[in-house]
Design a protein around this motif. Sequence first.
Motif, short mmCIF file in Angstrom:
data_model
loop_
_atom_site.label_atom_id
_atom_site.label_comp_id
_atom_site.label_asym_id
_atom_site.label_seq_id
_atom_site.Cartn_x
_atom_site.Cartn_y
_atom_site.Cartn_z
N GLU A 75 0.76 -1.06 0.02
CA GLU A 75 -0.07 0.18 -0.05
C GLU A 75 0.83 1.32 0.07
O GLU A 75 0.35 2.34 0.35
CB GLU A 75 -1.03 0.07 1.05
N MET A 76 2.34 1.24 -0.51
CA MET A 76 3.13 2.34 -0.80
C MET A 76 3.45 2.20 -2.24
O MET A 76 3.45 1.08 -2.79
CB MET A 76 4.07 2.08 0.61
N GLN A 77 4.15 3.39 -2.50
CA GLN A 77 4.92 3.16 -3.76
C GLN A 77 5.95 2.44 -3.64
O GLN A 77 6.88 2.55 -2.57
CB GLN A 77 5.32 4.62 -3.94
N PRO A 78 6.29 1.49 -4.60
CA PRO A 78 7.50 0.61 -4.39
C PRO A 78 8.76 1.39 -4.14
O PRO A 78 9.03 2.35 -4.64
CB PRO A 78 7.73 -0.11 -5.79
N GLY A 79 9.56 1.17 -3.07
CA GLY A 79 10.77 1.80 -3.04
C GLY A 79 12.04 1.02 -3.00
O GLY A 79 12.13 -0.01 -3.59
N PRO A 80 13.06 1.44 -2.71
CA PRO A 80 14.45 1.14 -2.76
C PRO A 80 14.66 -0.07 -2.12
O PRO A 80 14.23 -0.36 -1.09
CB PRO A 80 15.64 2.32 -2.61
N VAL A 81 15.63 -1.08 -2.64
CA VAL A 81 16.13 -2.17 -1.96
C VAL A 81 17.28 -2.29 -2.22
O VAL A 81 18.04 -2.06 -3.39
CB VAL A 81 15.28 -3.35 -2.23
N ALA A 82 18.49 -2.72 -1.30
CA ALA A 82 19.79 -2.82 -1.62
C ALA A 82 20.09 -4.20 -1.09
O ALA A 82 19.64 -4.61 -0.12
CB ALA A 82 20.55 -1.89 -0.83
N LEU A 83 20.78 -4.98 -2.00
CA LEU A 83 21.35 -6.33 -1.65
C LEU A 83 22.97 -6.37 -1.89
O LEU A 83 23.65 -5.93 -2.80
CB LEU A 83 20.29 -7.39 -2.79
N TYR A 84 23.21 -6.93 -0.71
CA TYR A 84 24.80 -7.11 -0.63
C TYR A 84 25.10 -8.63 -0.24
O TYR A 84 24.68 -8.97 0.93
CB TYR A 84 25.45 -6.13 0.64
#
Length: 160
Positions: A75-84
């Motif tokens: 129910e939000m605008q898709p946002g950033p994800v960081a994968l390390y």
Amino acid sequence: MTTEPAAKTEAAGQGTTPGGDLFRAAFIAEPIAVRDALRGAVARFARRITTEDAGALELALAEVLNNVAEHAYAEMQPGPVALYLRRAGGDLHCVIEDRGRPMPGLALPERQLRTVATTIDDLAEGGWGWALIRDLTADLAYSRKDGRNRLTFRIPLTAR
């Protein structure tokens, strides 16, 4: 017209740890971008780990990243994800960060498996993910700081 890749990834040959392979991806929590990041991560390590370990990596990351997309950003605008990801010795160390909603109670879900239904009509659609993640990983930890979720774990590797 040019199109940007759904997931921006960077793979480095050697990290600061001798023999330590690195993988990094930054993407928006949308299905195509999650798929691209997952493919990149598995491809990065596929020739360096066993088929079973590659499967464990793929399944654990798929469960976590899909949970981020479906629940953290629900129910939000898709946002950033960081994968390390970093391979060090006999382990793959994983870090996933996002700016979505926090985990309920600021804690990881318990290790619960749903009761298996006796008929196909009663079969639960979900509820298996965190049990799988816990089975495939070690040192699973969650924290929230400055509006950011951080999940860390490692995948113990079998000898190749």
